[in-house]
Design a protein around this motif. Structure first.
Motif, PDB file in Angstrom:
ATOM      1  N   ALA A   6      43.490  51.091  40.820  1.00 43.50           N
ATOM      2  CA  ALA A   6      42.438  51.303  39.822  1.00 43.50           C
ATOM      3  C   ALA A   6      41.946  49.969  39.271  1.00 43.50           C
ATOM      4  N   CYS A   7      42.876  49.065  38.996  1.00 44.23           N
ATOM      5  CA  CYS A   7      42.508  47.752  38.438  1.00 44.23           C
ATOM      6  C   CYS A   7      41.811  46.865  39.463  1.00 44.23           C
ATOM      7  N   ILE A  62      43.641  56.480  45.232  1.00 43.49           N
ATOM      8  CA  ILE A  62      44.506  56.761  44.086  1.00 43.49           C
ATOM      9  C   ILE A  62      44.925  58.227  44.065  1.00 43.49           C
ATOM     10  N   SER A  86      40.074  47.836  42.162  1.00 41.87           N
ATOM     11  CA  SER A  86      38.842  48.380  42.750  1.00 41.87           C
ATOM     12  C   SER A  86      37.632  48.202  41.850  1.00 41.87           C
ATOM     13  N   VAL A  87      37.825  48.197  40.523  1.00 43.20           N
ATOM     14  CA  VAL A  87      36.696  48.099  39.595  1.00 43.20           C
ATOM     15  C   VAL A  87      35.876  46.820  39.790  1.00 43.20           C
ATOM     16  N   PHE A 118      39.316  53.559  45.232  1.00 41.40           N
ATOM     17  CA  PHE A 118      39.485  54.462  44.093  1.00 41.40           C
ATOM     18  C   PHE A 118      39.905  55.859  44.559  1.00 41.40           C
ATOM     19  N   ARG A 127      49.163  53.181  42.021  1.00 43.99           N
ATOM     20  CA  ARG A 127      47.917  53.839  41.632  1.00 43.99           C
ATOM     21  C   ARG A 127      47.190  53.027  40.549  1.00 43.99           C
ATOM     22  N   ILE A 128      47.939  52.538  39.573  1.00 42.78           N
ATOM     23  CA  ILE A 128      47.326  51.715  38.522  1.00 42.78           C
ATOM     24  C   ILE A 128      46.800  50.419  39.122  1.00 42.78           C
TER      25      ILE A 128
END
Length: 556
Positions: free
Chosen positions: A241-242, A168, A244-245, A165, A237-238
């Motif tokens: 984010a997707c 990013i 890593s959650v 994260f 970057r997106i």
């Protein structure tokens, strides 16, 4: 009543074990996406130095113009003639590029223009990822033996989330390197701790084919998912984010997974071990008499009374104090030093294929489910030792044969070369999985987390040789294949020197580790290789949990 017997009464192949397999499948998807995000965010498509006269030209025309130069991606032109032949070179460095994006995906390298003279920046960050993996594997392996498998597993995945994260927001080499180091702390540690825990709860019938199939199938899904998630969102970057959650959701394992009862016994917490076993029995809807738990308590107190303080405070270096454990430890280290660089070298040997890296990743991923299933099937029928030795030797033969084909230098051998290379990739997956099992099964429970961490770190450290092995091909083309073949055959010989673990109660204490396999010949496993279940020797053993046939690490 020992641990294997009480676990059999509580259920070692029922509801709870299927829950563990399901959670392990989810973890494999998350782990593969985390590990290969390192590659996905750094994809570099075809690119050329920007010039205003190229704005309305097609990629084919641009490629044709720059193909006349030695470094087409980094050459800057002062003037482009209309005839397409006589172009004027600029003395200035290129600072803007035209990118031919694969499926429209914009990677970190293209956004930050880390190409040509600044391409090293992405490599520095990636190297810090692997440095972090070495540190994290050791640290979380130690924590796994100190605070428990589940807590260490959750902490490792938190590091993975924090690192991914924070990447990013990276815009410089320093911030990128720090974030990748933190992300690397989770690499490998975020999977093998769960593997150890499952191995200590699941029966051989699920471990052999079931666990390997789950691992291969879900790791494949994660790898393919990482590639096409990146294509779908279109930006690195997106994508991070997707991807890593899901690492944070591993925190829920604390409420779903029981801590290792075997580990609790080695920590002199028999009451804690019994509580976990009672919960397993309740989930599996098994009725276990109080007398059975009392017998288990008596067994633990009698069996570990003399050396309970030693086991509670056991150190990894204690494995080196006795001759047989010391010999086993060095053999395991040697196997990992051989097999991991071989695996990484074969996995990286994909240059010059001329296809999108997304498609190449997907094709590589499709080999994982069948190799995992075959590994489990063979280990179920033939045992660990036969599978590891056999497939190391077979893969070595494939590698040497590929080297001989390369030495011929004839175009008519292309299909044969591709076939041998793919066979080597398939074989090394099985060989890597089977040899990885030795480290987990032969290392006693009391130091298993740290022991597995050390042999993995040894393999990772040796894998730095992979690029140099490939580089030898520039001097003598068959050299990499021949070296790999010799290494595989050497690894097969070392595996022969280790004891078979099929249908045996594995060591929990250091003392048991010293006695494990005593008097066993290197070829004794051949006599029992095709013995059917339920034969006399197996019946006499009783309801033993056999530490069999699973695969730790993720192909790369």
């Amino acid at each position: 009543m020992d641990f294997e017997e009480i676990l059999a009464k509580c259920g070692n192949s029922s509801r709870y074990q299927f829950v563990l397999l399901a959670l392990y499948g989810y973890l494999m998807v998350v782990v593969s996406m985390h590990y290969f995000s390192q590659n996905v965010i750094s994809f570099v498509p075809d690119h050329w130095c920007y010039h205003e006269q190229l704005e309305n030209r097609s990629f084919a025309e641009i490629e044709k113009i720059y193909s006349q130069f030695e470094k087409p991606s980094c050459t800057r032109l002062e003037k482009i003639d209309e005839d397409g032949q006589n172009h004027t070179l600029s003395r200035e460095r290129c600072n803007r590029w035209i990118y031919k994006y694969d499926f429209g995906y914009k990677s970190m390298n293209t956004e930050l223009n880390w190409v040509c003279d600044e391409a090293y920046k992405a490599r520095v960050g990636q190297s810090l990822f692997f440095v972090g993996s070495v540190c994290g594997t050791l640290a979380f392996g130690l924590l796994g033996d100190r605070i428990g498998r589940i807590r260490a597993l959750i902490l490792a995945n938190w590091c993975g989330f924090l690192g991914d994260f924070s990447t990013i927001f990276a815009g410089s080499l320093t911030s990128f390197s720090i974030s990748r180091f933190i992300s690397g702390l989770a690499a490998d540690a975020n999977s093998y701790l769960m593997y150890i825990l499952i191995l200590e709860y699941v029966s051989p019938s699920l471990r052999n084919v079931g666990l390997n199939t789950v691992l291969g199938s879900f790791y494949c899904l994660g790898l393919i998912g990482a590639c096409w998630l990146a294509v779908w969102v279109g930006h690195w970057r997106i994508f991070l984010a997707c991807s890593s959650v899901p690492l944070l959701l591993v925190t829920l394992f604390y409420f779903l997974v029981q801590e290792s009862a075997q580990w609790l016994v080695t920590r002199n917490d028999v009451d804690g071990a019994i509580r976990r076993l009672e919960r397993v029995a309740k989930i599996n809807r098994r009725q276990v008499a109080d007398k059975d738990f009392k017998d288990f308590r008596i067994y633990c107190e009698q069996h570990y009374r003399k050396d309970k303080n030693q086991e509670e405070h056991a150190k990894l270096l204690d494995m080196l104090k006795t001759p047989r454990m010391r010999s086993t430890a060095f053999k395991l280290l040697l196997i990992f030093i051989i097999i991991v660089p071989c695996y990484n070298t074969i996995a990286r040997n994909v240059e010059g294929l001329g296809i999108s890296p997304f498609i190449m990743f997907s094709l590589n991923a499709l080999t994982l489910p069948p190799s995992g299933y075959l590994q489990g099937l063979l280990q179920d029928r033939m045992g660990r030792k036969a599978t590891a030795v056999g497939w190391m030797a077979i893969t070595g033969i494939f590698a040497v044969a590929a080297g001989l084909v390369i030495s011929q230098g004839s175009n008519r051998n292309v299909l044969l070369l591709v076939g041998l290379t793919m066979a080597a990739r398939f074989g090394v997956s099985i060989a890597d999985g089977a040899s990885s099992q030795f480290s987990t099964e032969l290392i006693p429970t009391s130091v298993r987390g740290r022991g597995v961490a050390v042999v993995h770190v040894a393999g990772f450290a040796a894998s730095f040789l992979s690029p140099y092995i490939l580089h030898l091909g520039t001097y003598y083309k068959p050299a990499p294949s021949i070296i790999l073949g010799l290494l595989f055959l050497s690894g097969a010989y070392v595996c022969l020197l280790l004891p078979e673990t099929r249908n045996k109660k594995l060591p929990m204490s250091l003392a048991e580790g010293e006695e494990f396999g005593r008097g066993e010949g290197i070829f004794d496993f051949l006599r029992h290789m095709f013995r059917r279940e339920g034969s006399k020797s197996e019946v006499e053993m009783g309801p033993t949990i056999v530490e069999e046939d699973t695969l730790i690490n993720k192909p790369v």
